[in-house]
Motif scaffolding. Sequence first.
Motif, PDB file in Angstrom:
ATOM      1  N   LEU A   1      98.171  90.913 -11.366  1.00  0.00           N
ATOM      2  CA  LEU A   1      98.495  89.568 -11.847  1.00  0.00           C
ATOM      3  C   LEU A   1      98.871  89.707 -13.315  1.00  0.00           C
ATOM      4  CD1 LEU A   1      98.506  86.447 -11.574  1.00  0.00           C
ATOM      5  CD2 LEU A   1      96.058  86.498 -12.139  1.00  0.00           C
ATOM      6  N   LYS A   2     100.175  89.634 -13.592  1.00  0.00           N
ATOM      7  CA  LYS A   2     100.667  89.717 -14.973  1.00  0.00           C
ATOM      8  C   LYS A   2     100.933  88.291 -15.469  1.00  0.00           C
ATOM      9  CE  LYS A   2     104.627  89.367 -17.574  1.00  0.00           C
ATOM     10  NZ  LYS A   2     105.757  88.399 -17.485  1.00  0.00           N
ATOM     11  N   ILE A   3     100.346  87.947 -16.615  1.00  0.00           N
ATOM     12  CA  ILE A   3     100.474  86.594 -17.144  1.00  0.00           C
ATOM     13  C   ILE A   3     100.949  86.664 -18.592  1.00  0.00           C
ATOM     14  CG2 ILE A   3      99.291  84.427 -17.663  1.00  0.00           C
ATOM     15  CD1 ILE A   3      97.207  85.147 -15.547  1.00  0.00           C
ATOM     16  N   ASP A   4     102.091  86.025 -18.864  1.00  0.00           N
ATOM     17  CA  ASP A   4     102.619  85.903 -20.225  1.00  0.00           C
ATOM     18  C   ASP A   4     103.246  84.513 -20.323  1.00  0.00           C
ATOM     19  OD1 ASP A   4     103.787  86.060 -22.683  1.00  0.00           O
ATOM     20  OD2 ASP A   4     104.935  87.892 -22.299  1.00  0.00           O
ATOM     21  N   VAL A   5     102.417  83.532 -20.677  1.00  0.00           N
ATOM     22  CA  VAL A   5     102.845  82.133 -20.535  1.00  0.00           C
ATOM     23  C   VAL A   5     102.625  81.303 -21.798  1.00  0.00           C
ATOM     24  CG1 VAL A   5     102.669  82.035 -18.024  1.00  0.00           C
ATOM     25  CG2 VAL A   5     100.630  81.630 -19.403  1.00  0.00           C
ATOM     26  N   GLU A   6     102.547  81.959 -22.938  1.00  0.00           N
ATOM     27  CA  GLU A   6     102.575  81.269 -24.234  1.00  0.00           C
ATOM     28  C   GLU A   6     101.558  80.130 -24.332  1.00  0.00           C
ATOM     29  OE1 GLU A   6     104.368  82.701 -26.637  1.00  0.00           O
ATOM     30  OE2 GLU A   6     104.842  84.151 -25.067  1.00  0.00           O
ATOM     31  N   LYS A   7     100.293  80.476 -24.327  1.00  0.00           N
ATOM     32  CA  LYS A   7      99.151  79.575 -24.555  1.00  0.00           C
ATOM     33  C   LYS A   7      98.663  78.863 -23.295  1.00  0.00           C
ATOM     34  CE  LYS A   7     100.966  78.406 -29.174  1.00  0.00           C
ATOM     35  NZ  LYS A   7     102.397  78.547 -28.874  1.00  0.00           N
ATOM     36  N   ALA A   8      99.291  79.084 -22.137  1.00  0.00           N
ATOM     37  CA  ALA A   8      98.859  78.430 -20.896  1.00  0.00           C
ATOM     38  C   ALA A   8      98.104  79.382 -19.983  1.00  0.00           C
ATOM     39  CB  ALA A   8     100.072  77.842 -20.164  1.00  0.00           C
TER      40      ALA A   8
ATOM     41  N   GLU B   1      98.638  88.282 -21.694  1.00  0.00           N
ATOM     42  CA  GLU B   1      98.814  88.026 -23.117  1.00  0.00           C
ATOM     43  C   GLU B   1      97.996  86.786 -23.455  1.00  0.00           C
ATOM     44  OE1 GLU B   1     102.669  88.005 -25.813  1.00  0.00           O
ATOM     45  OE2 GLU B   1     102.233  85.972 -25.108  1.00  0.00           O
ATOM     46  N   VAL B   2      97.062  86.936 -24.384  1.00  0.00           N
ATOM     47  CA  VAL B   2      96.149  85.848 -24.724  1.00  0.00           C
ATOM     48  C   VAL B   2      96.416  85.373 -26.147  1.00  0.00           C
ATOM     49  CG1 VAL B   2      93.735  85.153 -25.004  1.00  0.00           C
ATOM     50  CG2 VAL B   2      94.373  86.748 -23.175  1.00  0.00           C
ATOM     51  N   HIS B   3      96.547  84.060 -26.291  1.00  0.00           N
ATOM     52  CA  HIS B   3      96.637  83.412 -27.600  1.00  0.00           C
ATOM     53  C   HIS B   3      95.231  82.914 -27.945  1.00  0.00           C
ATOM     54  CE1 HIS B   3     101.170  83.009 -27.720  1.00  0.00           C
ATOM     55  NE2 HIS B   3     100.946  83.398 -26.480  1.00  0.00           N
ATOM     56  N   ASP B   4      94.607  83.573 -28.899  1.00  0.00           N
ATOM     57  CA  ASP B   4      93.201  83.292 -29.177  1.00  0.00           C
ATOM     58  C   ASP B   4      93.050  82.130 -30.151  1.00  0.00           C
ATOM     59  OD1 ASP B   4      90.464  83.508 -29.128  1.00  0.00           O
ATOM     60  OD2 ASP B   4      90.395  85.051 -30.682  1.00  0.00           O
TER      61      ASP B   4
ATOM     62  N   PRO C   1      99.419  96.618 -33.666  1.00  0.00           N
ATOM     63  CA  PRO C   1      99.264  96.476 -35.118  1.00  0.00           C
ATOM     64  C   PRO C   1     100.280  95.521 -35.752  1.00  0.00           C
ATOM     65  CG  PRO C   1      99.070  98.778 -34.487  1.00  0.00           C
ATOM     66  CD  PRO C   1      99.497  98.032 -33.252  1.00  0.00           C
ATOM     67  N   LYS C   2     101.442  95.395 -35.135  1.00  0.00           N
ATOM     68  CA  LYS C   2     102.451  94.485 -35.669  1.00  0.00           C
ATOM     69  C   LYS C   2     102.074  93.021 -35.467  1.00  0.00           C
ATOM     70  CE  LYS C   2     106.186  97.797 -34.919  1.00  0.00           C
ATOM     71  NZ  LYS C   2     107.419  98.093 -34.143  1.00  0.00           N
ATOM     72  N   LEU C   3     101.060  92.777 -34.629  1.00  0.00           N
ATOM     73  CA  LEU C   3     100.619  91.408 -34.378  1.00  0.00           C
ATOM     74  C   LEU C   3      99.344  91.060 -35.146  1.00  0.00           C
ATOM     75  CD1 LEU C   3     101.312  91.231 -30.540  1.00  0.00           C
ATOM     76  CD2 LEU C   3     102.543  90.010 -32.342  1.00  0.00           C
ATOM     77  N   LYS C   4      98.950  91.910 -36.078  1.00  0.00           N
ATOM     78  CA  LYS C   4      97.772  91.644 -36.889  1.00  0.00           C
ATOM     79  C   LYS C   4      97.907  90.296 -37.596  1.00  0.00           C
ATOM     80  CE  LYS C   4      95.010  93.510 -40.702  1.00  0.00           C
ATOM     81  NZ  LYS C   4      94.872  94.603 -41.703  1.00  0.00           N
TER      82      LYS C   4
ATOM     83  N   LEU D   1      97.250  87.029 -31.349  1.00  0.00           N
ATOM     84  CA  LEU D   1      97.825  87.446 -30.069  1.00  0.00           C
ATOM     85  C   LEU D   1      97.225  88.778 -29.639  1.00  0.00           C
ATOM     86  CD1 LEU D   1     101.665  86.706 -30.156  1.00  0.00           C
ATOM     87  CD2 LEU D   1     100.082  86.066 -28.361  1.00  0.00           C
ATOM     88  N   TYR D   2      96.744  88.824 -28.384  1.00  0.00           N
ATOM     89  CA  TYR D   2      96.093  90.018 -27.860  1.00  0.00           C
ATOM     90  C   TYR D   2      96.564  90.281 -26.432  1.00  0.00           C
ATOM     91  CZ  TYR D   2      92.857  89.247 -31.741  1.00  0.00           C
ATOM     92  OH  TYR D   2      92.314  89.067 -32.993  1.00  0.00           O
ATOM     93  N   ASP D   3      96.444  91.537 -26.006  1.00  0.00           N
ATOM     94  CA  ASP D   3      96.645  91.917 -24.612  1.00  0.00           C
ATOM     95  C   ASP D   3      95.289  92.190 -23.991  1.00  0.00           C
ATOM     96  OD1 ASP D   3      99.458  91.810 -24.553  1.00  0.00           O
ATOM     97  OD2 ASP D   3      99.566  93.760 -25.548  1.00  0.00           O
ATOM     98  N   LEU D   4      95.026  91.534 -22.879  1.00  0.00           N
ATOM     99  CA  LEU D   4      93.773  91.722 -22.150  1.00  0.00           C
ATOM    100  C   LEU D   4      94.081  92.404 -20.834  1.00  0.00           C
ATOM    101  CD1 LEU D   4      90.893  89.161 -21.791  1.00  0.00           C
ATOM    102  CD2 LEU D   4      91.692  90.438 -19.823  1.00  0.00           C
TER     103      LEU D   4
END
Length: 254
Positions: A172-179, A201-204, A229-232, A236-239
């Motif tokens: 289950l791949k999820i990349d849905v911009e905060k949803a 992709e998680v928006h914390d 590191p470019k997202l420091k 934004l994180y990958d879980l």
Amino acid sequence: MFHLHAGECVFLYEEIFERRCYAGNGLRLDQNAPGCIFDVGANIGMATYFFHKEYPGKKIFAFEPNPRAFEVLSANVARLGIEATVLSCALSDSPGTAKLTHYPNKSCMSGLYADPEADARTTRAYMINEGMDPEDADFLLSETFAPEQYDCTLTTVSSIIDRDRIESIDLLKIDVEKAELDVLRGIRSEHWPLIRQAVIEVHDFGGRLASIRGLLETHGFHSTVKQDPKLKGTGLYDLIAVRPDEETRGSRAR
């Protein structure tokens, strides 16, 4: 591939095919085993194409609610001979309709919870972390997040499982911009055991990362969190979530 913006297409290719963000990190798929892949937030189909190339013959369900991106996704699936079911809808916590915000110059950041100012800050941080001068970043972003809005259909993971009588979801791949939490809340308790692995992709914001990790652990997953590191400084994180039996199977294979 067909695309909406050449620079964005190159970025997606580098992220998915060169940095292989949907491979490794404990994820293991057996192309000969029963099961399918859910590409939630498929955009123009770069990840869908990656899964098709890596796991030929594996059934893919690609979900994209943005009508502009969905048109390109459908064209790419047809042109590249991908075995995929493409659905023009967003996965959420319940069926219905909603307003989707589309950025013509940044389609991969479009979504149900789009916020032009916040999304511009996230992109600016990425550009500066990559070495760009802040003034140059501001100039390039001045017209990037001009929004358009469309109506979109909402459904749930469980509704698709019921409709297509799906017996196993390998990934289950999820990349849905905060949803992303909405997508997970649309899985009924009896369907969680059908899901073997997830990459999200998680928006914390508002404790979202902890909530998602807790939900996954409740349903039997081990999870790890990584950040480019470019997202420091972006939240934004990958879980990556894998069931213990998948980890054991992978260890035996090695």
